[in-house]
Design a protein around this motif. Structure first.
Motif, PDB file in Angstrom:
ATOM      1  N   LEU A  37       0.832  -1.207   0.000  1.00 41.59           N
ATOM      2  CA  LEU A  37       0.000   0.000   0.000  1.00 41.59           C
ATOM      3  C   LEU A  37       0.864   1.253   0.000  1.00 41.59           C
ATOM      4  CD1 LEU A  37      -2.897   1.399   0.649  1.00 41.59           C
ATOM      5  CD2 LEU A  37      -2.032   1.413   2.988  1.00 41.59           C
ATOM      6  N   GLN A  38       1.850   1.306   0.888  1.00 44.52           N
ATOM      7  CA  GLN A  38       2.707   2.478   0.969  1.00 44.52           C
ATOM      8  C   GLN A  38       3.549   2.649  -0.288  1.00 44.52           C
ATOM      9  OE1 GLN A  38       4.462   1.237   4.729  1.00 44.52           O
ATOM     10  NE2 GLN A  38       3.577   3.032   5.737  1.00 44.52           N
ATOM     11  N   LEU A  39       4.038   1.542  -0.841  1.00 44.52           N
ATOM     12  CA  LEU A  39       4.801   1.625  -2.083  1.00 44.52           C
ATOM     13  C   LEU A  39       3.927   2.140  -3.227  1.00 44.52           C
ATOM     14  CD1 LEU A  39       6.871  -1.694  -1.953  1.00 44.52           C
ATOM     15  CD2 LEU A  39       7.702   0.628  -1.505  1.00 44.52           C
ATOM     16  N   ALA A  40       2.669   1.711  -3.276  1.00 45.67           N
ATOM     17  CA  ALA A  40       1.759   2.177  -4.323  1.00 45.67           C
ATOM     18  C   ALA A  40       1.524   3.677  -4.200  1.00 45.67           C
ATOM     19  CB  ALA A  40       0.438   1.417  -4.247  1.00 45.67           C
ATOM     20  N   PHE A  41       1.333   4.159  -2.980  1.00 46.14           N
ATOM     21  CA  PHE A  41       1.157   5.602  -2.788  1.00 46.14           C
ATOM     22  C   PHE A  41       2.403   6.364  -3.216  1.00 46.14           C
ATOM     23  CE2 PHE A  41       2.434   9.080   0.015  1.00 46.14           C
ATOM     24  CZ  PHE A  41       1.541  10.047  -0.430  1.00 46.14           C
ATOM     25  N   ARG A  42       3.554   5.929  -2.765  1.00 50.13           N
ATOM     26  CA  ARG A  42       4.801   6.635  -3.070  1.00 50.13           C
ATOM     27  C   ARG A  42       5.097   6.625  -4.575  1.00 50.13           C
ATOM     28  NH1 ARG A  42       8.636   7.166   1.124  1.00 50.13           N
ATOM     29  NH2 ARG A  42      10.314   6.399  -0.220  1.00 50.13           N
ATOM     30  N   ARG A  43       4.756   5.528  -5.241  1.00 50.16           N
ATOM     31  CA  ARG A  43       5.018   5.381  -6.668  1.00 50.16           C
ATOM     32  C   ARG A  43       4.193   6.367  -7.496  1.00 50.16           C
ATOM     33  NH1 ARG A  43       4.644   0.227  -6.619  1.00 50.16           N
ATOM     34  NH2 ARG A  43       2.427   0.011  -7.024  1.00 50.16           N
ATOM     35  N   ASN A  44       3.036   6.761  -7.000  1.00 52.24           N
ATOM     36  CA  ASN A  44       2.115   7.580  -7.788  1.00 52.24           C
ATOM     37  C   ASN A  44       2.040   9.044  -7.358  1.00 52.24           C
ATOM     38  OD1 ASN A  44       0.626   5.665  -9.744  1.00 52.24           O
ATOM     39  ND2 ASN A  44       0.570   4.542  -7.814  1.00 52.24           N
ATOM     40  N   ARG A  45       2.757   9.410  -6.326  1.00 53.84           N
ATOM     41  CA  ARG A  45       2.605  10.789  -5.868  1.00 53.84           C
ATOM     42  C   ARG A  45       3.236  11.799  -6.820  1.00 53.84           C
ATOM     43  NH1 ARG A  45       6.300  10.725  -0.324  1.00 53.84           N
ATOM     44  NH2 ARG A  45       8.194   9.825  -1.233  1.00 53.84           N
ATOM     45  N   LEU A 111       3.339  -4.773  -7.078  1.00 54.52           N
ATOM     46  CA  LEU A 111       4.750  -4.437  -6.877  1.00 54.52           C
ATOM     47  C   LEU A 111       5.358  -4.151  -8.241  1.00 54.52           C
ATOM     48  CD1 LEU A 111       6.982  -4.265  -4.700  1.00 54.52           C
ATOM     49  CD2 LEU A 111       7.517  -6.650  -5.207  1.00 54.52           C
ATOM     50  N   ILE A 112       5.969  -2.983  -8.394  1.00 55.31           N
ATOM     51  CA  ILE A 112       6.537  -2.568  -9.668  1.00 55.31           C
ATOM     52  C   ILE A 112       7.987  -2.170  -9.458  1.00 55.31           C
ATOM     53  CG2 ILE A 112       6.423  -0.861 -11.538  1.00 55.31           C
ATOM     54  CD1 ILE A 112       3.354  -0.848 -11.057  1.00 55.31           C
ATOM     55  N   GLY A 113       8.880  -2.848 -10.183  1.00 51.41           N
ATOM     56  CA  GLY A 113      10.309  -2.644  -9.958  1.00 51.41           C
ATOM     57  C   GLY A 113      10.982  -1.733 -10.960  1.00 51.41           C
ATOM     58  N   THR A 114      10.215  -1.174 -11.902  1.00 51.49           N
ATOM     59  CA  THR A 114      10.780  -0.274 -12.915  1.00 51.49           C
ATOM     60  C   THR A 114      10.011   1.044 -12.882  1.00 51.49           C
ATOM     61  OG1 THR A 114       9.380  -1.494 -14.472  1.00 51.49           O
ATOM     62  CG2 THR A 114      11.733  -2.014 -14.495  1.00 51.49           C
ATOM     63  N   PRO A 115      10.300   1.907 -11.924  1.00 53.39           N
ATOM     64  CA  PRO A 115       9.496   3.123 -11.754  1.00 53.39           C
ATOM     65  C   PRO A 115       9.561   4.065 -12.941  1.00 53.39           C
ATOM     66  CG  PRO A 115      11.445   3.160 -10.340  1.00 53.39           C
ATOM     67  CD  PRO A 115      11.338   1.781 -10.887  1.00 53.39           C
ATOM     68  N   ASP A 116      10.669   4.069 -13.690  1.00 51.22           N
ATOM     69  CA  ASP A 116      10.769   4.966 -14.837  1.00 51.22           C
ATOM     70  C   ASP A 116       9.781   4.567 -15.932  1.00 51.22           C
ATOM     71  OD1 ASP A 116      12.197   2.598 -15.115  1.00 51.22           O
ATOM     72  OD2 ASP A 116      13.735   3.468 -16.419  1.00 51.22           O
ATOM     73  N   ARG A 117       9.700   3.282 -16.234  1.00 53.60           N
ATOM     74  CA  ARG A 117       8.755   2.812 -17.248  1.00 53.60           C
ATOM     75  C   ARG A 117       7.310   3.014 -16.783  1.00 53.60           C
ATOM     76  NH1 ARG A 117      11.442  -2.851 -19.560  1.00 53.60           N
ATOM     77  NH2 ARG A 117      13.424  -1.928 -20.243  1.00 53.60           N
ATOM     78  N   TYR A 118       7.085   2.782 -15.512  1.00 57.56           N
ATOM     79  CA  TYR A 118       5.749   2.994 -14.963  1.00 57.56           C
ATOM     80  C   TYR A 118       5.347   4.457 -15.107  1.00 57.56           C
ATOM     81  CZ  TYR A 118       1.900   3.290 -11.650  1.00 57.56           C
ATOM     82  OH  TYR A 118       0.665   3.514 -11.077  1.00 57.56           O
ATOM     83  N   ALA A 119       6.238   5.370 -14.746  1.00 59.77           N
ATOM     84  CA  ALA A 119       5.927   6.796 -14.813  1.00 59.77           C
ATOM     85  C   ALA A 119       5.614   7.227 -16.241  1.00 59.77           C
ATOM     86  CB  ALA A 119       7.088   7.613 -14.251  1.00 59.77           C
ATOM     87  N   MET A 120       6.361   6.710 -17.209  1.00 51.98           N
ATOM     88  CA  MET A 120       6.096   7.048 -18.611  1.00 51.98           C
ATOM     89  C   MET A 120       4.713   6.576 -19.034  1.00 51.98           C
ATOM     90  SD  MET A 120       9.781   6.188 -20.383  1.00 51.98           S
ATOM     91  CE  MET A 120       9.102   6.386 -22.038  1.00 51.98           C
ATOM     92  N   ALA A 121       4.330   5.368 -18.598  1.00 52.61           N
ATOM     93  CA  ALA A 121       3.011   4.837 -18.945  1.00 52.61           C
ATOM     94  C   ALA A 121       1.902   5.683 -18.329  1.00 52.61           C
ATOM     95  CB  ALA A 121       2.897   3.384 -18.481  1.00 52.61           C
ATOM     96  N   ILE A 122       2.077   6.103 -17.086  1.00 55.33           N
ATOM     97  CA  ILE A 122       1.057   6.905 -16.409  1.00 55.33           C
ATOM     98  C   ILE A 122       0.935   8.279 -17.063  1.00 55.33           C
ATOM     99  CG2 ILE A 122       0.436   8.016 -14.226  1.00 55.33           C
ATOM    100  CD1 ILE A 122      -0.010   4.930 -14.396  1.00 55.33           C
ATOM    101  N   GLU A 123       2.054   8.870 -17.451  1.00 55.56           N
ATOM    102  CA  GLU A 123       2.001  10.170 -18.120  1.00 55.56           C
ATOM    103  C   GLU A 123       1.237  10.071 -19.435  1.00 55.56           C
ATOM    104  OE1 GLU A 123       6.096  11.254 -18.371  1.00 55.56           O
ATOM    105  OE2 GLU A 123       6.210  11.907 -16.273  1.00 55.56           O
TER     106      GLU A 123
END
Length: 340
Positions: A37-45, A111-123
């Motif tokens: 839960l905390q990782l999900a919040f931090r990943r998306n802030r 659980l997502i181990g590639t935050p850069d790729r995740y951020a690009m997808a969300i953008e």
């Protein structure tokens, strides 16, 4: 900026006895002291300035506490007295938000181990959502998984949704290409989601409108009001019927941590998990998972073993048998429900 909607449902079934009804897997602080839960919040802030958790009322206090510990400013919990699946949860969040607010809807237990790729997808998803689309994140499959739904796609267009396939179909889709795993991560304007719910799932829309009005006036949901909302997933209720759905394909290091094997892999690959109550003699710690409390757990001359030692139960399992936990959980439910 978007508003983060955290879906915190979960009954602790697949990781019992480590997780249970009171503390499902997303609240276990196993990942460098953080919970999923905390990782999900931090990943998306980076993309969201507000967060709302849709949560079972039994877990609301713990969820709020964990979000505040993770740095959330004024997090909000919408506590459900009874779960009615993802369509109801998302409908409630959409009714509470401003219609033009873009909602980023994510499970709390991924659980997502590639935050850069995740951020690009969300953008990219945010851009498409601003154009009045409902956007889902699709994961490029790496093996023929039978436990996930798939999306047939071309570019950002969704051609069709595919139910969880059997092994033969999954292998064929993987070989053919043009299919993605459905991640369960969505992005859309609140008003667009409500528009599509009203068109494709009017019974859910109408009952959720009543429940949301109750929550806005009283700060709580009654069981009677919540039970009046038909139970359905957002995939069946809206996504598979709407013409507004787009997909963002991405290659991410992603796991739903849906078994002890997945948990062991996550802890070994991404986190410096150490259990000071375990000792290994002629056993490889990298091939065994030991999670324990209160007493020493020793493995001598064995490999590929999962040991979970909790206050209520002791699990000893051969790695590779994680799906059998569902059968075990049903036995406990029938014979020792107090342990759930």
């Amino acid at each position: 900026m978007m508003q983060h909607i955290l879906l915190c449902g979960g009954s602790g079934t697949r990781l019992w006895p480590l997780s249970n009804q009171q503390t499902p897997k997303q609240l276990l602080t196993l990942f460098d002291g953080y919970s999923l839960l905390q990782l999900a919040f931090r990943r998306n802030r980076f993309a969201c300035n507000k967060v709302m958790a849709i949560v079972n009322e039994q877990q609301a206090e713990m969820v709020l506490e964990q979000l505040e510990q993770a740095g959330a400013s004024a997090p909000v919990c919408l506590a459900e007295p009874v779960g009615r699946n993802t369509a109801a949860a998302i409908a409630l969040a959409a009714f509470v938000a401003d219609p033009e607010t873009i909602l980023l809807i994510t499970p709390a237990d991924h659980l997502i181990g590639t935050p850069d790729r995740y951020a690009m997808a969300i953008e990219t998803a945010g851009i498409l959502a601003a154009g009045n689309h409902i956007v889902t994140i699709g994961l490029v499959p790496t093996y023929p998984e039978t436990g996930f739904g798939y999306i047939s796609y071309a570019g950002h267009d969704v051609l069709r949704f595919v139910e969880k396939p059997d092994r033969v179909v999954a292998e064929a889709m993987l070989a053919a290409g043009g299919f993605l795993w459905n991640s369960g991560i969505f992005c859309c304007k609140a008003g667009v989601m409500l528009q599509e719910l009203q068109q494709h799932a009017p019974a859910i829309y109408e009952a959720a409108a009543i429940a949301a009005a109750e929550w806005k006036s009283t700060g709580a949901l009654s069981r009677e009001t919540m039970e009046a909302i038909p139970s359905d997933s957002i995939d069946y209720a809206v996504l598979e019927k709407s013409s507004l759905v787009k997909v963002v394909p991405t290659k991410m290091d992603w796991s739903d941590v849906g078994s002890y094997e997945a948990l062991a892999d996550a802890l070994s690959q991404h986190y410096q998990y150490r259990n000071h109550q375990a000792v290994f003699i002629e056993s490889d710690p990298r091939k065994n998972l030991v999670i324990g409390k209160d007493k020493l757990v020793a493995l001598v001359g064995v490999e590929n073993i999962v040991v979970v030692n909790t206050a209520s139960a002791l699990l000893i399992m051969k790695r590779g048998r994680g799906q059998d936990i569902k059968q075990l959980h049903q036995w406990v439910r029938d014979n020792r429900p107090e342990l759930l």
